[in-house]
Design a protein around this motif. Structure first.
Motif, PDB file in Angstrom:
ATOM      1  N   LEU A 155      40.280  28.246  44.271  1.00 19.35           N
ATOM      2  CA  LEU A 155      39.954  29.603  44.686  1.00 19.35           C
ATOM      3  C   LEU A 155      41.095  30.559  44.383  1.00 19.35           C
ATOM      4  O   LEU A 155      40.879  31.687  43.908  1.00 19.35           O
ATOM      5  CB  LEU A 155      39.617  29.631  46.177  1.00 19.35           C
ATOM      6  CG  LEU A 155      38.331  28.921  46.602  1.00 19.35           C
ATOM      7  CD1 LEU A 155      38.233  28.863  48.123  1.00 19.35           C
ATOM      8  CD2 LEU A 155      37.106  29.630  46.019  1.00 19.35           C
ATOM      9  N   ILE A 156      42.317  30.119  44.643  1.00 19.85           N
ATOM     10  CA  ILE A 156      43.489  30.960  44.366  1.00 19.85           C
ATOM     11  C   ILE A 156      43.602  31.247  42.877  1.00 19.85           C
ATOM     12  O   ILE A 156      43.881  32.377  42.449  1.00 19.85           O
ATOM     13  CB  ILE A 156      44.762  30.282  44.900  1.00 19.85           C
ATOM     14  CG1 ILE A 156      44.758  30.281  46.432  1.00 19.85           C
ATOM     15  CG2 ILE A 156      46.015  30.982  44.371  1.00 19.85           C
ATOM     16  CD1 ILE A 156      45.810  29.392  47.053  1.00 19.85           C
TER      17      ILE A 156
ATOM     18  N   GLY B  31      40.611  21.539  54.162  1.00 19.47           N
ATOM     19  CA  GLY B  31      41.871  22.171  53.812  1.00 19.47           C
ATOM     20  C   GLY B  31      41.839  23.617  54.263  1.00 19.47           C
ATOM     21  O   GLY B  31      40.889  24.063  54.911  1.00 19.47           O
ATOM     22  N   TRP B  32      42.893  24.351  53.894  1.00 15.09           N
ATOM     23  CA  TRP B  32      42.925  25.761  54.295  1.00 15.09           C
ATOM     24  C   TRP B  32      43.935  26.535  53.452  1.00 15.09           C
ATOM     25  O   TRP B  32      44.796  25.960  52.778  1.00 15.09           O
ATOM     26  CB  TRP B  32      43.269  25.913  55.774  1.00 15.09           C
ATOM     27  CG  TRP B  32      44.584  25.306  56.170  1.00 15.09           C
ATOM     28  CD1 TRP B  32      45.831  25.864  56.067  1.00 15.09           C
ATOM     29  CD2 TRP B  32      44.783  24.001  56.733  1.00 15.09           C
ATOM     30  NE1 TRP B  32      46.791  24.994  56.530  1.00 15.09           N
ATOM     31  CE2 TRP B  32      46.168  23.847  56.946  1.00 15.09           C
ATOM     32  CE3 TRP B  32      43.918  22.966  57.085  1.00 15.09           C
ATOM     33  CZ2 TRP B  32      46.706  22.674  57.491  1.00 15.09           C
ATOM     34  CZ3 TRP B  32      44.451  21.812  57.614  1.00 15.09           C
ATOM     35  CH2 TRP B  32      45.832  21.670  57.820  1.00 15.09           C
ATOM     36  N   VAL B  33      43.797  27.832  53.508  1.00 16.87           N
ATOM     37  CA  VAL B  33      44.763  28.764  52.931  1.00 16.87           C
ATOM     38  C   VAL B  33      45.243  29.661  54.051  1.00 16.87           C
ATOM     39  O   VAL B  33      44.428  30.181  54.832  1.00 16.87           O
ATOM     40  CB  VAL B  33      44.149  29.617  51.805  1.00 16.87           C
ATOM     41  CG1 VAL B  33      45.183  30.596  51.249  1.00 16.87           C
ATOM     42  CG2 VAL B  33      43.581  28.738  50.703  1.00 16.87           C
ATOM     43  N   ARG B  34      46.556  29.842  54.143  1.00 23.22           N
ATOM     44  CA  ARG B  34      47.136  30.819  55.065  1.00 23.22           C
ATOM     45  C   ARG B  34      47.783  31.908  54.208  1.00 23.22           C
ATOM     46  O   ARG B  34      48.649  31.622  53.369  1.00 23.22           O
ATOM     47  CB  ARG B  34      48.185  30.162  55.955  1.00 23.22           C
ATOM     48  CG  ARG B  34      48.721  31.107  57.035  1.00 23.22           C
ATOM     49  CD  ARG B  34      50.197  31.332  56.848  1.00 23.22           C
ATOM     50  NE  ARG B  34      50.701  32.294  57.844  1.00 23.22           N
ATOM     51  CZ  ARG B  34      51.295  33.436  57.528  1.00 23.22           C
ATOM     52  NH1 ARG B  34      51.487  33.774  56.262  1.00 23.22           N
ATOM     53  NH2 ARG B  34      51.705  34.270  58.473  1.00 23.22           N
ATOM     54  N   ALA B  35      47.361  33.140  54.384  1.00 24.84           N
ATOM     55  CA  ALA B  35      47.819  34.236  53.534  1.00 24.84           C
ATOM     56  C   ALA B  35      47.567  35.560  54.250  1.00 24.84           C
ATOM     57  O   ALA B  35      46.936  35.594  55.324  1.00 24.84           O
ATOM     58  CB  ALA B  35      47.084  34.205  52.188  1.00 24.84           C
ATOM     59  N   PRO B  36      48.021  36.675  53.678  1.00 27.21           N
ATOM     60  CA  PRO B  36      47.684  37.982  54.251  1.00 27.21           C
ATOM     61  C   PRO B  36      46.173  38.166  54.348  1.00 27.21           C
ATOM     62  O   PRO B  36      45.405  37.604  53.561  1.00 27.21           O
ATOM     63  CB  PRO B  36      48.304  38.971  53.256  1.00 27.21           C
ATOM     64  CG  PRO B  36      49.454  38.229  52.657  1.00 27.21           C
ATOM     65  CD  PRO B  36      48.982  36.799  52.557  1.00 27.21           C
ATOM     66  N   VAL B  37      45.738  38.977  55.297  1.00 21.04           N
ATOM     67  CA  VAL B  37      44.313  39.149  55.571  1.00 21.04           C
ATOM     68  C   VAL B  37      43.552  39.604  54.331  1.00 21.04           C
ATOM     69  O   VAL B  37      42.436  39.135  54.056  1.00 21.04           O
ATOM     70  CB  VAL B  37      44.115  40.158  56.720  1.00 21.04           C
ATOM     71  CG1 VAL B  37      42.641  40.517  56.887  1.00 21.04           C
ATOM     72  CG2 VAL B  37      44.668  39.592  58.026  1.00 21.04           C
ATOM     73  N   ALA B  38      44.145  40.499  53.539  1.00 21.91           N
ATOM     74  CA  ALA B  38      43.449  41.000  52.345  1.00 21.91           C
ATOM     75  C   ALA B  38      43.201  39.880  51.338  1.00 21.91           C
ATOM     76  O   ALA B  38      42.143  39.825  50.700  1.00 21.91           O
ATOM     77  CB  ALA B  38      44.261  42.121  51.698  1.00 21.91           C
TER      78      ALA B  38
ATOM     79  N   ALA C 227      40.374  37.626  52.643  1.00 20.86           N
ATOM     80  CA  ALA C 227      39.060  38.253  52.463  1.00 20.86           C
ATOM     81  C   ALA C 227      38.575  38.070  51.028  1.00 20.86           C
ATOM     82  O   ALA C 227      37.390  37.788  50.789  1.00 20.86           O
ATOM     83  CB  ALA C 227      39.139  39.735  52.823  1.00 20.86           C
ATOM     84  N   ARG C 228      39.478  38.218  50.077  1.00 21.59           N
ATOM     85  CA  ARG C 228      39.108  38.058  48.671  1.00 21.59           C
ATOM     86  C   ARG C 228      38.712  36.615  48.369  1.00 21.59           C
ATOM     87  O   ARG C 228      37.707  36.352  47.703  1.00 21.59           O
ATOM     88  CB  ARG C 228      40.286  38.482  47.802  1.00 21.59           C
ATOM     89  CG  ARG C 228      40.005  38.500  46.311  1.00 21.59           C
ATOM     90  CD  ARG C 228      41.223  38.993  45.571  1.00 21.59           C
ATOM     91  NE  ARG C 228      41.025  39.029  44.141  1.00 21.59           N
ATOM     92  CZ  ARG C 228      41.989  39.304  43.266  1.00 21.59           C
ATOM     93  NH1 ARG C 228      43.213  39.566  43.704  1.00 21.59           N
ATOM     94  NH2 ARG C 228      41.728  39.314  41.976  1.00 21.59           N
TER      95      ARG C 228
END
Length: 492
Positions: free
Chosen positions: A185-186, A336-343, A346-347
């Motif tokens: 996804l990233i 699994g997961w992604v931790r990142a800024p909210v924007a 959302a993307r």
């Protein structure tokens, strides 16, 4: 195709029974019949493929001749061997990475040390699923599509980050189907064809495949933080101070679209970046405006007594962190997961909605139950992993003293330097003796031809037997005169 490309796509071709030329012909036949080798594809020369597979030239000649009789290939003196049929516009290529082929083509009589993850669900997970099942029965008025992940799991993951000194809200968490989907996804969100991705040398092979799948260009090189010792080994880490890339002729971080790092329990060396290295990494990336992805999938697998470093996200809230339960709890728990800024979250969530509408709800409910127990689980696993690490290193030292097997400080793999030959051809030899390992070329966009990666996540009796088989394989190994190398492709 280059010999090493075909060798990778052949996978476990030699693990069956019967003459090698029949096994080779059978695997090539399957690749041709399924379109993996498209009509008109030029195959490697007899000598080139023999070198890549660590077999005699006669084995390849006999396989090619058999396929020629079957009219699956055409052999002409002066123009080589090609897949029969007129060239066509082939569909997008699929992965030929050994790491994935080992999963797609398991063999019962092969000790699998190419991939690493717990192979038995722990009691904690079984009990968590029982509790999750009861909770599942109480759900009403919920269609079950949650592309971002269920709210409770996002909150539990955020709590864990806060406990590690990283202020995090549930809105900064996206639940994924394992760390690999998080990477995919990233890549789709940040990369376009031709973009450069700065990676360590070596690095996680699954990340290289993801970046190439979107036609980005992974680049691994010594990039500015020097080297981090790991016993007698080291790895190049980055990125280099951006000033070195500006006006100096060097390619610096400023022209990269993304940087990917495994800061803690590095895959495959098991090392961790120092506090100073982490700070320099963050400063360089911030100065260049380059997003940094920190793969934390192995971050909880440090051996007992090793100080746990701060996560990269503790230094800079803009870091994109990837986590997973597969390496701690069970490989089959695809959470699994992604931790990142909210924007960013959302993307990524919009991308995931297009792909699968959201993940498995029972698995997410079980993860809610398991995550609060992770500290107990990792403490137990760390002791077991250290014992297995020490056992395999001791077995290899006794049977293969000429191999360079550095000590790791955590993780699940050993990064080994062979005294001669190359990892690709030796991996084929090892497979014929019943052990699946990864050649170093699949973990380094720039090469590492003389390396192999071996997992120590296996039963101790399997590790002892694997060491014995590897010693037998090494005793019969005749390396090619020149190491096999392959320039990284733009896409796979």
């Amino acid at each position: 195709m280059e010999p090493i490309e075909v060798a990778n796509r052949l996978g476990r071709w030699s693990a069956g029974r019967g003459p090698l030329y029949l096994l080779l012909a059978g695997r090539l036949r399957a690749l041709i019949d399924t379109g993996e080798l498209a009509p008109g594809t030029r195959l490697p020369t007899d000598r080139g493929l023999a070198k890549a597979l660590a077999v005699g030239r006669n084995t390849v000649v006999a396989a090619y001749e058999l396929l020629s009789v079957e009219e699956r290939v055409v052999r002409r003196q002066g123009s080589g061997t090609r897949v029969a049929g007129e060239p066509v516009d082939a569909p997008p290529d699929t992965t030929g990475a050994p790491a994935f082929l080992q999963l797609l083509e398991p063999e019962a009589d092969v000790i699998a040390l190419a991939c690493a993850a717990p192979n038995t669900p722990p009691t904690e997970l079984v009990e968590a699923y029982l509790r999750a099942g009861r909770r599942l029965g109480a759900i009403t008025a919920d269609i079950g599509y949650h592309p971002m992940g269920i709210a409770e799991l996002r909150s539990v993951i955020a709590d864990r980050y806060r406990a590690r000194g990283v202020p995090t809200e549930a809105g900064q968490i996206l639940v994924t189907g394992g760390g690999q989907q998080a990477l995919s996804l990233i890549a789709r969100a940040f990369l376009r064809p031709g973009d450069r991705v700065l990676v360590e040398a070596p690095t996680y092979p699954g990340a290289l495949e993801v970046f190439r799948e979107v036609a980005a260009v992974p680049e691994s090189r010594p990039i500015g933080l020097g080297t981090i010792p790991v016993g007698q080994d080291c790895r190049s880490v980055g990125p280099k101070a951006v000033s070195a890339g500006r006006g100096s002729g060097n390619i610096g971080l400023g022209r990269a679209a993304l940087a990917y790092v495994v800061a803690t329990c590095h895959n495959p060396t098991g090392s961790s970046l120092s506090d100073l290295a982490r700070r320099r990494l963050i400063e360089s990336a911030a100065a260049a405006g380059v997003p940094v992805v920190d793969d934390e999938v192995l971050a909880d697998l440090l051996f007992p007594g090793i100080e746990v470093p701060k996560l990269l996200a503790a230094y800079d809230d803009s870091i994109i962190s990837i986590g997973s339960l597969s390496k701690i709890v069970w490989g089959g728990l695809r959470i699994g997961w992604v931790r990142a800024p909210v924007a960013v979250i959302a993307r990524l969530g919009r991308l995931r909605a297009v792909h699968d509408l959201g993940g498995n709800i029972p698995a997410q409910l079980a993860a809610v139950e398991v995550i609060p127990q992770l500290d107990v689980l990792t403490e137990r696993i760390a002791v077991e992993r250290k014992e297995s690490h020490d056992l395999l290193r001791a077995e290899l030292a006794a049977r293969l003293p000429e191999w360079e097997v550095p000590e790791a400080s955590g993780g699940q793999t050993l990064w080994i330097r062979l005294p001669h030959g190359d990892g690709t051809s030796f991996a084929q030899r090892a497979l014929r003796h019943g052990v699946a390992i990864l050649p170093g070329t699949g973990l380094d966009a720039a090469g590492s031809a003389d390396r192999i990666r071996i997992s120590f996540v296996a039963a101790q009796q399997d590790l002892r037997e694997a060491a014995r088989r590897l010693a037998t394989a090494w005793a019969t190994y005749e390396p090619p005169r020149e190491p096999l190398t392959l320039s990284p492709p733009l896409s796979v």
